[in-house]
Design a protein around this motif. Structure first.
Motif: not given
Length: 216
Positions: A53-59, A70-78
């Protein structure tokens, strides 16, 4: 010898064709990726690429840890495994940011399982309590390649540039193919002319021998 040269030319043309096709495919994939990222990130959505999951930091609310753009990795977590200090992405339910993804750090975990979050550069915690169903996942790191890629300019400009590069590559490939075929045809013509000349010489030699035999 002529057959060997033909085989070498055909092999060279075939190899060039394969490399050109691979390069064109890679460029088209990058164009599609850039277009896909642009569309989704304009709407504040996270994008899944190759299972990540990739997203871009808006602020700049998470500076200095995360910079705007910045483009960052987001991983599904419990949610049960999340703790204070973790950086998480979650859907906002407040005002103008409603349904947009926010990336903030967990400041406190409540007994009911909800979270108090805060941006590192913000002086106060976020107004809303974050419930588990709002959470997209946990921050795992920066997508350095996309950050580097975005340093060259806007994704739309990159897509246009990539298309122009594809057109240029195809044009260069077609030019080289035409030149190679022209050279091959010229060599074949020369070979045929030599063969005709050799056949004519052989005919003359046979005719002369026949004349000599007739005189005897």
């Amino acid at each position: 010898m002529e057959t060997q040269n033909k085989k070498k030319n055909l092999h060279r043309v075939g190899l060039t064709s394969v490399l050109s096709i691979v390069l064109v495919v890679i460029t088209i994939v990058l164009c599609g990726l850039a277009f896909f990222l642009t569309l989704n990130m304009r709407s504040g959505k996270a994008v899944k690429i190759f299972g990540r999951c990739i997203m871009r930091v808006a602020t700049g609310s998470m500076e200095p840890a995360l910079q705007t753009g910045d483009f960052i990795h987001i991983e599904e977590s419990n949610p049960e495994q999340l703790k204070e200090g973790d950086i998480i992405a979650f859907y906002s339910r407040l005002g103008e940011t409603k349904d947009f993804i926010i990336v903030h750090r967990i400041y406190e975990r409540k007994e009911d399982g909800s979270f108090v979050t805060r941006g590192d550069s913000n002086g106060v915690s976020d107004e809303e309590m974050i419930n588990r169903e709002q959470i997209v996942g946990k921050f795992k790191g920066k997508a350095e390649f996309l950050i580097w890629l975005s340093g060259f300019g806007d994704f739309r400009k990159m897509a246009i540039l990539s298309i122009m590069i594809v057109i240029l590559i195809v044009a260069m490939y077609e030019t080289r193919t035409i030149m190679s075929l022209g050279k091959q045809m010229k060599e074949e013509k020369t070979y045929e002319e030599r063969m005709r000349a050799a056949i004519e010489e052989e005919k003359k030699r046979i005719a002369i021998e026949e004349e000599k035999k007739g005189e005897k």
